[in-house]
Design a protein around this motif. Structure first.
Motif, short mmCIF file in Angstrom:
data_model
loop_
_atom_site.label_atom_id
_atom_site.label_comp_id
_atom_site.label_asym_id
_atom_site.label_seq_id
_atom_site.Cartn_x
_atom_site.Cartn_y
_atom_site.Cartn_z
N VAL A 1 0.86 -1.28 -0.05
CA VAL A 1 -0.13 0.02 -0.09
C VAL A 1 0.83 1.22 -0.04
O VAL A 1 0.53 2.34 -0.64
CB VAL A 1 -1.07 -0.20 1.05
N LEU A 2 2.05 1.24 0.90
CA LEU A 2 2.75 2.47 0.80
C LEU A 2 3.53 2.61 -0.51
O LEU A 2 3.59 3.80 -0.84
CB LEU A 2 3.85 2.23 2.09
N MET A 3 4.05 1.67 -0.88
CA MET A 3 4.81 1.78 -2.30
C MET A 3 3.67 2.17 -3.25
O MET A 3 4.24 2.99 -4.24
CB MET A 3 5.38 0.50 -2.78
N ASN A 4 2.52 1.65 -3.52
CA ASN A 4 1.37 2.27 -4.35
C ASN A 4 1.43 3.77 -4.27
O ASN A 4 1.31 4.39 -5.22
CB ASN A 4 0.13 1.39 -4.34
N THR B 1 3.43 5.90 -2.87
CA THR B 1 4.44 6.64 -2.88
C THR B 1 4.73 6.80 -4.48
O THR B 1 5.22 7.84 -4.81
CB THR B 1 5.59 6.16 -2.33
N ILE B 2 4.93 5.62 -5.32
CA ILE B 2 4.85 5.67 -6.38
C ILE B 2 3.95 6.49 -7.32
O ILE B 2 4.21 7.36 -8.38
CB ILE B 2 4.97 4.02 -7.34
N ARG B 3 2.86 6.50 -6.95
CA ARG B 3 1.63 7.10 -7.53
C ARG B 3 1.91 8.74 -7.69
O ARG B 3 1.97 9.47 -8.47
CB ARG B 3 0.10 6.87 -7.17
N LEU B 4 2.40 9.26 -6.26
CA LEU B 4 2.69 10.53 -6.16
C LEU B 4 3.96 10.89 -7.02
O LEU B 4 3.65 11.93 -7.54
CB LEU B 4 3.06 10.89 -4.46
N ALA B 5 5.05 10.03 -7.07
CA ALA B 5 5.92 10.13 -7.95
C ALA B 5 5.71 10.44 -9.28
O ALA B 5 6.19 11.28 -10.15
CB ALA B 5 7.06 9.28 -7.68
N VAL C 1 12.36 -6.46 -6.52
CA VAL C 1 11.98 -6.34 -7.91
C VAL C 1 10.65 -6.57 -8.22
O VAL C 1 9.89 -5.63 -9.02
CB VAL C 1 12.82 -7.45 -8.77
N LEU C 2 9.90 -7.30 -7.64
CA LEU C 2 8.47 -7.80 -7.86
C LEU C 2 7.60 -6.61 -7.31
O LEU C 2 6.58 -6.25 -8.01
CB LEU C 2 8.17 -9.10 -6.97
N ILE C 3 7.97 -6.07 -6.09
CA ILE C 3 7.05 -4.89 -5.67
C ILE C 3 7.49 -3.89 -6.40
O ILE C 3 6.39 -3.15 -6.63
CB ILE C 3 7.55 -4.86 -4.16
N GLY C 4 8.45 -3.36 -6.86
CA GLY C 4 8.81 -2.23 -7.66
C GLY C 4 7.97 -2.57 -9.05
O GLY C 4 7.32 -1.67 -9.68
N LEU C 5 7.99 -3.76 -9.79
CA LEU C 5 7.23 -4.07 -10.80
C LEU C 5 5.61 -3.85 -10.61
O LEU C 5 5.01 -3.19 -11.57
CB LEU C 5 7.49 -5.31 -11.22
N ILE C 6 5.08 -4.46 -9.79
CA ILE C 6 3.70 -4.37 -9.44
C ILE C 6 3.14 -3.15 -9.05
O ILE C 6 1.99 -2.59 -9.46
CB ILE C 6 3.40 -5.46 -8.51
N SER C 7 3.86 -2.26 -8.15
CA SER C 7 3.64 -1.16 -7.65
C SER C 7 3.49 0.04 -9.01
O SER C 7 2.66 0.90 -8.97
CB SER C 7 4.31 -0.78 -6.53
N THR C 8 4.43 -0.30 -9.83
CA THR C 8 4.75 0.79 -10.79
C THR C 8 3.68 0.44 -11.85
O THR C 8 3.08 1.38 -12.47
CB THR C 8 5.98 0.45 -11.39
N LEU C 9 3.20 -0.69 -12.03
CA LEU C 9 2.39 -1.27 -13.21
C LEU C 9 0.86 -0.75 -12.64
O LEU C 9 0.26 -0.25 -13.40
CB LEU C 9 2.28 -2.70 -13.21
#
Length: 293
Positions: A181-184, A186-190, A269-277
């Protein structure tokens, strides 16, 4: 002159920091699980069953009884050596006096204790039902007077170990959910600074796959960097812990720790991929009003 924005180029410092910290916390939980498992094994394999012997056994009978016990499958063997120790009644008396500070020989006039074999068991037999079978098996041997072990201690240790594993597993799952949830967010704001560029590319006919690809590559790279950074922090933590408490060195399992670090890198790597997608797909689906709102 203003720098031209590139697709997939957005501030990543906060993302790297957040993901590294999150992965480090997960790695710390994993490290605790590995260390506690090794500690549990150490406790179980150092637990002793005491087989008190008949009085006045000859040396040949003691040796024969030792070999008979050593052949039992429940006896722990270290480097092919059975973990069986003969404790004479004189040694047992000294231990008793040292623990209680009372010398019973002064008023009894003799040593009532018996010689005994102290037997360490394999971890598989650290359960009440199996210990009962071990006790029964040993007491049937010629020369064994009685077999004693701490019954309540075994049950209490097993119950507490189960509780610890459950608590750690629940904590790790909750932590993983919080991280996603946090990464989603954070990446959405970025990616907010890239929304207009994404819209412009859509207007000139770029496919969603073409737009998404650079973001995914960057997200996976961030996950890789964060995974490596968390592994370095974990390694430093282990070295500091061992330098301050050398006894921890005996609990280390390099193979499992290496597997844990590999899992952290893969998870990053998996979290970065899924959150960015997920974040990119959200902006790809926005209308013009929502894009500028």
């Amino acid at each position: 002159m203003a720098r031209k924005k590139k697709v997939g180029a957005y501030p990543s410092g906060l993302i790297l920091f957040s993901l590294t910290l999150a992965l480090f916390l997960i790695g710390f939980c994993g490290l605790l699980a590995i260390q506690s498992k090794r500690l549990v094994t150490y406790i179980r394999e150092n637990y002793e069953v005491r087989a008190f012997l008949d009085k006045d056994l000859s040396e040949s009978k003691l040796q024969k009884l030792y070999k008979t016990i050593a052949e039992r499958p429940f006896v722990l063997k270290t480097n092919s050596s059975p973990q069986i120790t003969l404790v004479t009644k004189d040694v047992a008396a000294k231990e008793f006096i040292a623990e209680t500070k009372e010398d019973f020989s002064q008023f009894l006039g003799e040593n009532p204790l018996r010689d005994s074999y102290r037997i360490k068991l394999t971890e598989d037999y650290f359960a009440e039902a199996k210990l009962q079978s071990v006790k029964q098996d040993l007491e049937e041997l010629d020369g064994v007077f009685e077999v004693v072990y701490q019954e309540n201690l075994v049950d209490n240790i097993n119950r507490n170990i189960t509780r610890i594993y459950i608590v750690m597993a629940v904590f790790a799952v909750i932590l993983l959910l919080i991280i996603v949830v946090l990464m989603n967010n954070t990446i959405r704001l970025a990616l907010h600074s890239q929304r207009l560029l994404i819209r412009s590319m859509q207007l000139v006919g770029a496919t969603n796959g073409f737009i998404t690809r650079p973001f995914l590559a960057r997200g996976m790279l961030q996950g890789l960097i964060s995974g490596l950074a968390s592994c370095i922090l974990l390694f430093v933590l282990i070295r500091i812990a061992i330098s301050n408490l050398p006894e921890l060195a005996s609990l280390q399992e390099p193979d499992k720790i290496a597997m844990l670090m590999g899992a952290l890198i893969g998870l990053g790597v998996l979290i970065g991929l899924i959150s960015t997608l997920q974040a990119v797909n959200r902006y790809l689906g926005l209308s013009v009003d929502e894009m500028y709102g």
